[in-house]
Design a protein around this motif. Structure first.
Motif, PDB file in Angstrom:
ATOM      1  N   SER A  83      -9.383  -6.686  -2.595  1.00 59.97           N
ATOM      2  CA  SER A  83      -7.941  -6.457  -2.591  1.00 59.97           C
ATOM      3  C   SER A  83      -7.231  -7.483  -1.729  1.00 59.97           C
ATOM      4  O   SER A  83      -7.711  -7.852  -0.654  1.00 59.97           O
ATOM      5  CB  SER A  83      -7.646  -5.051  -2.076  1.00 59.97           C
ATOM      6  N   ARG A  86      -4.562  -7.159   2.644  1.00 63.86           N
ATOM      7  CA  ARG A  86      -4.585  -7.667   4.012  1.00 63.86           C
ATOM      8  C   ARG A  86      -3.781  -8.967   4.135  1.00 63.86           C
ATOM      9  O   ARG A  86      -3.189  -9.251   5.183  1.00 63.86           O
ATOM     10  CB  ARG A  86      -6.032  -7.877   4.454  1.00 63.86           C
ATOM     11  N   GLY A 172      -9.288  -2.293   0.955  1.00 58.76           N
ATOM     12  CA  GLY A 172      -8.195  -2.667   0.059  1.00 58.76           C
ATOM     13  C   GLY A 172      -7.801  -1.525  -0.852  1.00 58.76           C
ATOM     14  O   GLY A 172      -6.616  -1.301  -1.118  1.00 58.76           O
ATOM     15  N   SER A 283      -4.133  -6.986  -8.017  1.00 56.90           N
ATOM     16  CA  SER A 283      -5.011  -6.067  -7.307  1.00 56.90           C
ATOM     17  C   SER A 283      -5.567  -5.067  -8.301  1.00 56.90           C
ATOM     18  O   SER A 283      -4.801  -4.340  -8.946  1.00 56.90           O
ATOM     19  CB  SER A 283      -4.261  -5.341  -6.188  1.00 56.90           C
TER      20      SER A 283
END
Length: 352
Positions: A83, A86, A172, A283
């Motif tokens: 993901s 961050r 994530g 994502s």
């Protein structure tokens, strides 16, 4: 025995004692009368031969064990979809699990006055406290000491890399869909409402309906433009779209009435493509388009979502607890939640 014979024996013994050539009896058939091709000639005369077994690498006991097998020291693996949350969110390092953040809502009221008018008191700012739910991510794989000693690749480095990839994938997913129980609370788990920023309660995300049940309407570009403009101007600086690859594949095919694509591809692989002038981040943790799904998010995630981590991933090598295995105990304490509900907007695939 003559003196010459005694001298020859003494020389022979001295030669052997000094490590020289050893005098051995001559093998049968090795007399000087045999020609250079004596071995083959003997076979022709008597049919006798020495039985020899061929060495081959086909079977192990016939020589295959002696052939070393070469193993690639680089282990290929299927790549996990890590993901990007961050990279686009606000990440802070905390010293304890009890992290708190204060957010002011409404600003400081002010007023106008003439030169000699009285200045009555104004209202004070309102504070809201945010406490991101924390959880501990852990892994505890093991490997035998013999495996660590004899493997053709660095097992410890491989395990550490596998743990890091798995942790990145797990955290994530939690930042998007986490329940908030012993883990971060994802922004898709926040309360949602169709009301605007002026009337919506703090902590509630605004959604815009796509206009069709589980699908885009006939003019999808109109709803995407509405989604962008629902985010107020201060937050649009640095805003991005967030969706999965399936949703993006559909959007990339949309055209305006004059045949222009809404999607603008990137000129380099290092930068993402844009939609309506804003970067699109993929994502795989975002849901597919379905009835009432929240499949598209648009916002300034630096302002809208907070990630609080206690420290980086710690890996403890434990060769004592479970002999002859070596345990690799990895932990990471991390939390997350929506920090500003005005900075993120969602598209809900529903009529209203």
């Amino acid at each position: 025995m003559t003196d010459h014979t005694m001298d020859a024996l003494e020389v022979s013994f001295e030669t052997q004692a000094l490590g020289g050539p050893v005098v051995r009896p001559m093998l049968a058939g090795g007399g000087g009368g045999v020609s250079a091709g004596g071995g083959f000639e003997g076979f022709l005369r008597s049919g006798a031969s020495v039985e020899m077994k061929a060495f081959t690498g086909v079977t192990g006991d016939a020589g295959g064990y002696a052939i070393p097998q070469e193993i690639d020291s680089v282990i290929d693996a299927t790549l996990k979809a890590i993901s990007p949350m961050r990279a686009i969110c606000n990440v802070v390092r905390v010293g304890s699990a009890g992290y708190r953040k204060l957010v002011t809502t409404g600003g400081t009221p002010s007023g106008w006055a003439a030169e000699t008018d009285a200045r009555p008191g104004t209202a004070t700012p309102v504070f809201t406290e945010i406490a991101p739910p924390m959880g501990e991510l852990y892994a505890n794989p093991s490997a035998s000491q013999a495996m660590l000693d004899d493997a053709a690749f660095d097992v410890e480095a491989w395990l550490a890399n596998e743990i890091a990839l798995e942790f990145a994938k797990a955290e994530g997913s939690a930042f998007i869909t986490g329940s908030g129980v012993s883990r971060p609370k994802g922004f898709l788990q926040a309360t949602i409402a169709a009301t605007t920023d002026a009337t919506r309660a703090f902590g509630t995300l605004q959604y815009l309906a796509s206009g069709a049940a589980g699908d885009f309407p006939t003019t999808p570009q109109d709803r995407l433009i509405d989604l962008v403009q629902a985010l107020r101007a201060p937050y649009r600086q640095g805003a991005v779209f967030l969706m999965n690859a399936t949703t993006l594949a559909r959007i990339r095919k949309f055209k305006t009435s004059d045949g222009q694509f809404l999607w603008s591809p990137s000129l380099t692989g290092a930068t993402p493509g844009t939609l309506l002038g804003y970067p699109v981040i993929e994502s795989e943790d975002m849901p597919d388009i379905a009835a009432n799904s929240l499949s598209i998010a648009f916002g300034n995630f630096k302002a809208g979502y907070l990630i609080a981590e206690r420290r980086e991933t710690a890996i403890l090598r434990d060769p004592y607890t479970n002999k002859p295995f070596v345990n690799f105990y990895a932990t990471k304490r991390i939390g997350g939640c929506v920090s500003n509900s005005e900075a993120i907007k969602l598209m809900k695939f529903a009529v209203s």
